[in-house]
Design a protein around this motif. Structure first.
Motif, PDB file in Angstrom:
ATOM      1  N   UNK A   1       3.266  12.804  -7.100  1.00 27.90           N
ATOM      2  CA  UNK A   1       2.530  12.638  -8.349  1.00 27.90           C
ATOM      3  C   UNK A   1       1.567  11.374  -8.380  1.00 27.90           C
ATOM      4  N   UNK A   2       2.052  10.542  -7.977  1.00 36.38           N
ATOM      5  CA  UNK A   2       1.556   8.922  -8.037  1.00 36.38           C
ATOM      6  C   UNK A   2       0.508   9.025  -7.101  1.00 36.38           C
ATOM      7  N   UNK A   3       0.406   9.683  -5.975  1.00 38.75           N
ATOM      8  CA  UNK A   3      -0.628   9.836  -5.078  1.00 38.75           C
ATOM      9  C   UNK A   3      -1.697  10.637  -5.692  1.00 38.75           C
ATOM     10  N   UNK A   4      -1.415  11.593  -6.208  1.00 34.52           N
ATOM     11  CA  UNK A   4      -2.271  12.425  -6.846  1.00 34.52           C
ATOM     12  C   UNK A   4      -3.063  11.834  -7.909  1.00 34.52           C
ATOM     13  N   UNK A   5      -2.397  10.900  -8.578  1.00 34.36           N
ATOM     14  CA  UNK A   5      -3.046  10.223  -9.748  1.00 34.36           C
ATOM     15  C   UNK A   5      -4.007   9.296  -9.359  1.00 34.36           C
ATOM     16  N   UNK A   6      -3.607   8.573  -8.231  1.00 35.75           N
ATOM     17  CA  UNK A   6      -4.563   7.684  -7.548  1.00 35.75           C
ATOM     18  C   UNK A   6      -5.750   8.271  -6.963  1.00 35.75           C
ATOM     19  N   UNK A   7      -5.591   9.559  -6.324  1.00 27.02           N
ATOM     20  CA  UNK A   7      -6.536  10.129  -5.778  1.00 27.02           C
ATOM     21  C   UNK A   7      -7.457  10.319  -6.949  1.00 27.02           C
TER      22      UNK A   7
ATOM     23  N   UNK B   1       2.518   5.644 -13.771  1.00 27.15           N
ATOM     24  CA  UNK B   1       1.855   4.918 -14.448  1.00 27.15           C
ATOM     25  C   UNK B   1       0.820   4.244 -14.116  1.00 27.15           C
ATOM     26  N   UNK B   2      -0.296   4.252 -15.113  1.00 25.84           N
ATOM     27  CA  UNK B   2      -1.560   3.733 -14.957  1.00 25.84           C
ATOM     28  C   UNK B   2      -2.026   2.415 -15.691  1.00 25.84           C
ATOM     29  N   UNK B   3      -2.058   1.405 -14.861  1.00 26.23           N
ATOM     30  CA  UNK B   3      -2.426   0.129 -15.485  1.00 26.23           C
ATOM     31  C   UNK B   3      -3.870  -0.100 -15.246  1.00 26.23           C
ATOM     32  N   UNK B   4      -4.794  -0.415 -16.440  1.00 24.85           N
ATOM     33  CA  UNK B   4      -6.058  -0.779 -16.055  1.00 24.85           C
ATOM     34  C   UNK B   4      -6.520  -2.179 -16.662  1.00 24.85           C
ATOM     35  N   UNK B   5      -6.840  -3.036 -15.822  1.00 25.03           N
ATOM     36  CA  UNK B   5      -7.173  -4.439 -16.160  1.00 25.03           C
ATOM     37  C   UNK B   5      -5.953  -4.998 -16.732  1.00 25.03           C
ATOM     38  N   UNK B   6      -4.818  -4.890 -16.183  1.00 26.40           N
ATOM     39  CA  UNK B   6      -3.436  -5.428 -16.816  1.00 26.40           C
ATOM     40  C   UNK B   6      -3.024  -4.704 -18.106  1.00 26.40           C
ATOM     41  N   UNK B   7      -3.545  -3.687 -18.568  1.00 25.80           N
ATOM     42  CA  UNK B   7      -2.811  -2.908 -19.708  1.00 25.80           C
ATOM     43  C   UNK B   7      -2.222  -1.868 -19.365  1.00 25.80           C
ATOM     44  N   UNK B   8      -1.226  -1.337 -19.720  1.00 24.70           N
ATOM     45  CA  UNK B   8      -0.511  -0.051 -19.250  1.00 24.70           C
ATOM     46  C   UNK B   8      -1.303   0.898 -20.292  1.00 24.70           C
ATOM     47  N   UNK B   9      -1.736   1.920 -19.715  1.00 23.14           N
ATOM     48  CA  UNK B   9      -2.563   3.012 -20.502  1.00 23.14           C
ATOM     49  C   UNK B   9      -2.092   4.296 -20.386  1.00 23.14           C
TER      50      UNK B   9
ATOM     51  N   UNK C   1       1.925   6.580 -19.029  1.00 21.41           N
ATOM     52  CA  UNK C   1       3.199   6.592 -18.327  1.00 21.41           C
ATOM     53  C   UNK C   1       3.483   8.107 -18.222  1.00 21.41           C
ATOM     54  N   UNK C   2       4.276   8.365 -17.161  1.00 17.12           N
ATOM     55  CA  UNK C   2       5.012   9.651 -17.136  1.00 17.12           C
ATOM     56  C   UNK C   2       4.395  10.783 -16.619  1.00 17.12           C
ATOM     57  N   UNK C   3       3.257  10.920 -16.204  1.00 16.83           N
ATOM     58  CA  UNK C   3       2.527  12.121 -15.475  1.00 16.83           C
ATOM     59  C   UNK C   3       1.198  11.954 -15.015  1.00 16.83           C
ATOM     60  N   UNK C   4       0.712  12.918 -14.282  1.00 15.68           N
ATOM     61  CA  UNK C   4      -0.642  12.754 -13.703  1.00 15.68           C
ATOM     62  C   UNK C   4      -1.674  12.939 -14.942  1.00 15.68           C
TER      63      UNK C   4
END
Lengths: 77, 332
Positions: free
Chosen positions: A13-19, A53-61, A63-66
């Motif tokens: 899921x993490x790889x999918x998110x990044x892609x 989890x996704x962090x944009x410019x140091x802010x967690x935006x 968590x928990x899913x794609x």
């Protein structure tokens, strides 16, 4: 340029998110830097318990899913 | 109500495929079709219903609830939350970090981690459907006791010393605000439905192959291991069989969904209940891949201790159950 980190220990899921983020950014023509942070220290640093989890410019935006495509587009605005 | 699946299997295997009922292949095929159909049907309905009810519970809320509790009560709560939240071993590391940095004792977190893969709604439903309520209750009780005792032991030896240094530091500082993300938002029925539908899809995608593997193994055992072989050779419950089963099983990994059909088959074949449960619970509770993941947060020493604790706990549980089995299930 936006700096985006995807936290999580290399699960599918993490790889999918990044892609998906990189792909969406490419389509919108937004310049981003997407990193995958697989180490456990990053989870402590951002106090994240559910991955990916996704962090944009140091802010967690997120968590928990794609994330959905719409959410990603919002972050990239 | 569940007899309908036996009927369905008879229809498919004996009538449509024309296999003979008294051959190994016929019996194995019947077991396979009946169990697969039953498990998939139970899973579909029950995951959906339970997910509807559970939609607003997540690890962040569990953490907020566990933080700062009294220890003894904490082990119980840790196991309870482990039982009611779904959990895949790939999330064990983030959960471990999240709990620990909120100053939840290592033992309470471990109670959660041990119990979580062993007890969940899917396991309970399958056990109940395939093996009856008595064994389901025993299974749940053993899962709780092992989780709580394992956790208490780790705290007694001050296991937090053996965390990886970055995490030991986070534990000492209590860096995470435990209240974060704990707001209980009320969900509409529509949101609950969306969540439940996603859960069904996700759990199904994750477990369907385990069901097939498990039922396939169970069917092979049921059809092809000569009747009475297991009972004659392993049915006496000699003391060494339980630890041997546990040692073999801990590094193995299966999902609980795959293990229940194997359990059913082993018990039908006359393997003592204690030995069966010890074997099956050890495969589910811990595995080699999970230890590799946990290495990120624990030093070797703590991993070895955890392995030892599980070994001892499941062995004791197996011995006790084998000893009391005649009392629980009076020969009919």
């Amino acid at each position: 340029m936006k700096d985006i980190k995807v936290l999580g220990s290399g699960c599918a899921k993490c790889n999918n998110t990044a892609d998906l983020i990189a792909e969406t950014a490419g389509e919108l023509g937004v310049e981003v830097q997407v990193h995958k942070e697989t180490g456990p220290e990053a989870l402590v640093h951002y106090s994240v318990m559910s991955t990916p989890a996704v962090v944009v410019d140091d802010q967690v935006v997120h968590t928990g899913s794609v994330p959905d495509r719409e959410q990603i587009e919002e972050w990239l605005q | 109500m569940l007899e309908v699946f036996a009927y369905l299997a008879t229809l498919v295997v004996y009538d449509a495929l024309g296999l003979a009922p008294d051959t190994p292949l016929g019996e194995a095929a019947h077991f396979f079709v009946e169990s697969t159909a039953k498990i998939f049907a139970l899973l579909l309905v029950l995951i959906y219903v339970i997910a509807l009810a559970r939609a607003s519970l997540n690890v962040e809320r569990v953490r907020a609830f566990l933080a700062g509790r009294n220890r003894i009560f904490g082990y119980f709560l840790g196991s309870t939350f482990g039982a009611v939240t779904p959990f895949c071993s790939c999330s064990s590391v983030p959960v471990f970090i999240g709990f620990t940095s909120a100053r939840i004792p290592v033992g309470v977190t471990t109670a959660f981690l041990i119990t979580s893969p062993m007890i969940n709604e899917v396991a309970v439903v399958l056990l109940w459907g395939l093996l009856g309520w008595e064994l389901t209750l025993i299974y749940i009780a053993v899962g709780f006791v092992v989780g709580m005792a394992g956790g208490a032991f780790l705290d007694a030896i001050r296991a937090e010393r053996y965390l990886q240094p970055f995490l030991a530091k986070a534990y000492a500082q209590g860096s995470a605000a435990a209240a974060g993300g704990a707001e209980a938002r009320r969900l509409s029925l529509r949101e609950r439905h969306t969540f439940a539908a996603q859960e069904v899809q996700e759990i199904f995608r994750r477990v369907w192959k385990w069901v097939l593997i498990g039922v396939g193994l169970g069917a092979a055992l049921y059809g092809f291991v000569p009747e009475g072989w297991i009972e004659q050779n392993l049915g006496d419950g000699a003391w060494w069989q339980v630890p041997a089963a546990v040692v073999v099983a801990i590094p193995l990994y299966t999902n609980i969904t795959g293990v229940v059909p194997v359990m059913e088959s082993l018990i039908l074949q006359g393997l003592p209940i204690g030995t069966t449960l010890a074997f099956c619970m050890s495969t589910v509770a811990a595995s080699f891949p999970e230890f590799v993941l946990l290495k990120q947060v624990m030093q070797w020493r703590l991993l070895a201790i955890l392995f030892g604790v599980l070994l001892v706990a499941f062995t004791l549980a197996g011995w006790i159950l084998n000893a009391v089995e005649p009392l629980l299930f009076a020969p009919s």
